[in-house]
Design an enzyme around this catalytic site. Structure first.
Site, PDB file in Angstrom:
ATOM      1  N   GLU A 460      32.000  33.544  59.038  1.00  0.00           N
ATOM      2  CA  GLU A 460      33.234  33.266  58.297  1.00  0.00           C
ATOM      3  C   GLU A 460      34.237  34.369  58.594  1.00  0.00           C
ATOM      4  O   GLU A 460      33.848  35.529  58.779  1.00  0.00           O
ATOM      5  CB  GLU A 460      32.933  33.202  56.789  1.00  0.00           C
ATOM      6  CG  GLU A 460      31.995  32.052  56.440  1.00  0.00           C
ATOM      7  CD  GLU A 460      31.655  31.978  54.950  1.00  0.00           C
ATOM      8  OE1 GLU A 460      32.204  32.765  54.163  1.00  0.00           O
ATOM      9  OE2 GLU A 460      30.842  31.119  54.590  1.00  0.00           O
ATOM     10  N   HIS A 490      35.007  28.492  51.883  1.00  0.00           N
ATOM     11  CA  HIS A 490      34.196  29.285  50.942  1.00  0.00           C
ATOM     12  C   HIS A 490      34.951  29.524  49.624  1.00  0.00           C
ATOM     13  O   HIS A 490      35.185  30.655  49.206  1.00  0.00           O
ATOM     14  CB  HIS A 490      33.793  30.631  51.570  1.00  0.00           C
ATOM     15  CG  HIS A 490      32.607  31.242  50.918  1.00  0.00           C
ATOM     16  ND1 HIS A 490      31.677  32.000  51.602  1.00  0.00           N
ATOM     17  CD2 HIS A 490      32.173  31.228  49.627  1.00  0.00           C
ATOM     18  CE1 HIS A 490      30.746  32.420  50.770  1.00  0.00           C
ATOM     19  NE2 HIS A 490      31.020  31.976  49.558  1.00  0.00           N
TER      20      HIS A 490
END
Ligand SMILES: NC(=O)C1=CN([C@@H]2O[C@H](COP(=O)(O)OP(=O)(O)OC[C@H]3O[C@@H](n4cnc5c(N)ncnc54)[C@H](O)[C@@H]3O)[C@@H](O)[C@H]2O)C=CC1
Ligand SMILES: O=C(O)C(=O)COP(=O)(O)O
Length: 612
Positions: A460, A490
């Site tokens: 990420e 997220h």
């Protein structure tokens, strides 16, 4: 005479081969060290009594020991030789006996009645008959939260469930209605004293990943020097910054590996402003005397609600319809679109998030099955299934809520996807490592899986921007081109409510740890707490000694502390690390450095802190 354990809430989770004895002095205060010295007349190599806790008021120090069962007689004899001590064990009246301590139950009213020390018994107890709900007042006012700056109580159930209330484990802060602090310790009523570390001028705090401002304010209000950054940092920059700071606050992106932490020479505590702590090498941190705190519950509702939204969105192909219309295409279809009523939701990981999701989904007419490695109580009509295979075969929607562990890595791989029902859906709001994404892409392309929602990914980006490309994860393009797949960055825990609650909770934990050494709620250290020092105790000093969990340390530490009166002390261990906290009185400021140095010089030392 009843056991003092029952009153002073000494922890009862002893190993099977350890036993406990509690002793109360029958005369005015004794130095803690005298009893330690006594203990060390035994073979220190095989017999290592650990003083678990000491609670005292001005008249009655109470000591609580654990020791190896096979040496019980020996140890007991030594106590009998000690004229100043009387033993207190469950069920003993005149003749002290050594027994396993029964499980502590602070909620059981008889313990109050039996306690021999209670000078001012509460006048009312909860009625044994049924009382109407609105009349029930909480018996326990809440755990001791005597933080120097009077922060309000945390909402974290960690404190309610794991830590006996009322300033437990040796500290007693008047948490029980009807039992005044004055009956136990005059000093309890005094205002808490703001402690400061003797060897640190300014506490430097580094906050990464846009930690909520409510938390930032709490730390700034303490007078700490706070540096606040919106994103995470690449490793080399992180190493540069972490060298100087005493406190670091992160969220899920910042990897605090052994390598990074080995540069953090001043770091005493890490705050994970989130639930997951997989991004921190917890064991290495503990071995360096660095405590780690998180917020175990504050965003679980947010994740559960997001998941509910996604289940409906997938069942109705909302993402696709919305995208089409954004691009000008009117595509009114019902084929492959479903109500969720009557469908089966399979939850993998029935913890805080999974169990909340269960309740919400059931209220919308879904049937719930769940799989967890623990046997857990089902909520509503949910049903635990014995294996993951059972869950895969039985669910229309599967939602993952497990932590990142070696066991959960690629838990959903090609084989598991194949076992899922044809046309079922997969949701992953847990960790990116739990699903093999190329296998999922294949299963969606083949039509086996009708849709998926992903909030988390193996890699990420550190911050916001155009980073979700094949450079980050090589299959990104393929994922983006699939139909009926919801991709979110997220955001499971990213709500105003969750973030401010987390900000407050974690910052409070950090402040308590920095100012008072309290480890309640720490995820990698034993939980240790003493009631605060007060303004009435100007010459008292709090010693925190984090040390290797090996025999003989307490004797040596208390030999050093023994020149002063040890007002109260608690020590506990977790794995290879032990944590000792002691409040000692009559310490002149000039003596502090010597005290600190003497403790630092012990070979068992991991970290010494002296607060005064
Ligand atoms: N997307 C997001 O923004 C967020 C993601 N999370 C993730 O969700 C995870 C779960 O959160 P909580 O429910 O609060 O955790 P929790 O610890 O309360 O529940 C996790 C459950 O998973 C079970 N479990 C562990 N290993 C398992 C295995 N191999 N197989 C089956 N069950 C297993 C545990 O027994 C436990 O009941 C967190 O660890 C975190 O990684 C948490 C918050 C926000
Ligand atoms: O709480 C968690 O574990 C999460 O995954 C949320 O992480 P975040 O704070 O959004 O980086």
């Amino acid at each position: 005479m009843a056991s003092l354990n029952n009153f002073f809430s000494f922890d009862s989770d002893l190993d099977v081969n350890r036993r406990r004895v509690s002793a109360i002095s029958s005369s005015p205060p004794l130095l803690a060290s005298s009893i330690f010295r006594k203990s060390f007349t035994f073979s220190p190599r095989t017999f290592s009594p650990r003083v678990y806790s000491i609670a005292s008021d001005s008249a009655l120090p109470i000591f609580d020991y654990t020791y190896e069962d096979k040496f019980a007689e020996h140890f007991y004899d030594s106590f009998l030789l000690e004229q100043d001590f009387g033993l207190l064990s469950p069920g003993s009246e005149d003749t002290p006996t050594i027994n396993h301590t029964p499980p502590l139950n602070l909620y059981n009213p008889p313990y109050f009645n039996e306690n021999p020390l209670r000078a001012n018994p509460p006048t009312t107890y909860p009625s044994p008959t049924m009382t109407s709900a609105k009349d029930i007042k909480p018996r326990i006012a809440g755990p001791a939260r005597t933080v120097s700056n009077s922060l309000s109580l945390s909402t974290s159930p960690t404190f309610a469930f794991h830590s006996p209330p009322g300033g437990s484990r040796g500290s007693f802060s008047g948490g029980y209605p009807g039992v005044s602090g004055a009956s136990f310790s005059g000093s309890v009523s005094g205002a808490a004293k703001q402690l400061k570390p003797f060897d640190t001028k300014d506490i430097k705090v580094l906050l990464l990943e846009n930690v909520n401002l409510a938390g930032v304010e709490i730390l700034k209000n303490q007078g700490y020097q706070v540096e606040f950054l919106k994103s995470s940092l690449p490793e080399d920059e992180l190493i540069e910054k972490i060298r100087d700071v005493h406190v670091i606050g992160i969220r899920s992106k910042t990897k605090l590996t052994e390598r990074v932490l080995s540069y953090a020479k001043h770091l005493i505590v890490i705050g994970c402003f989130c639930i997951g702590t997989n991004q921190v090498d917890l064991q290495f941190a503990a071995s360096q005397g660095i405590a780690v705190f998180n917020s175990p519950f504050s965003n679980s509702r947010s994740v559960a609600e997001l998941t509910i939204g996604e289940i409906i969105a997938l069942a109705r192909q909302l993402g696709d319809r919305s995208n089409e219309l954004h691009n000008g295409t009117w595509n009114k279809v019902s084929k492959g679109c479903w109500e969720i009523r009557g469908k089966t939701l399979g939850i993998v990981g029935y913890g805080h998030i999974g169990s909340q999701l269960s309740v919400l989904a059931e209220s919308m007419g879904m049937s719930i099955i769940y799989y967890d490695i623990l046997n857990l109580m089902s909520l509503g009509t949910a049903r635990q299934v014995p294996t993951l295979d059972d869950l895969l075969a039985g669910a229309d929607f599967i939602s993952l809520h497990v932590p990142e562990t070696p066991e959960t890595k690629n838990m959903i791989d090609a084989k598991q996807l194949e076992q899922m029902k044809d046309g079922s859906y997969l949701l992953n709001n847990s960790r990116g490592s739990v699903v093999n994404i190329p296998a999922l892409i294949h299963a969606i392309k083949s039509g086996k899986i009708a849709g998926a929602a992903l909030d988390v990914y193996p890699n990420e980006p550190a911050g916001n921007g155009d980073y979700f490309t094949n450079d980050l994860n090589p299959w990104t393009d393929d994922l983006q081109n699939l139909k009926n797949i919801i991709l979110t960055p997220h955001i499971g825990g990213s709500t105003e409510e969750a973030q401010s609650a987390i900000g407050v909770e974690v910052s409070q934990s950090l402040v308590r740890y920095v100012n008072e050494g309290t480890t309640l709620g720490a995820v990698n250290m034993p939980e240790v707490n003493l009631r605060s020092l007060t303004l009435d105790e100007p010459n008292h000093v709090r010693v925190i000694y984090i040390h290797k969990n090996v025999p003989g340390v307490l004797g040596r530490v208390n030999a050093i502390l023994g020149d002063h009166n040890v007002d109260k002390q608690m020590t506990d261990s977790r794995g290879e690390v032990a944590y000792l906290m002691a409040d000692i009185s009559d310490v002149k400021e000039a003596e502090i450095k010597h005290l600190w140095q003497s403790l630092e010089d012990l070979s068992s030392r991991i970290r010494t802190r002296v607060l005064y």
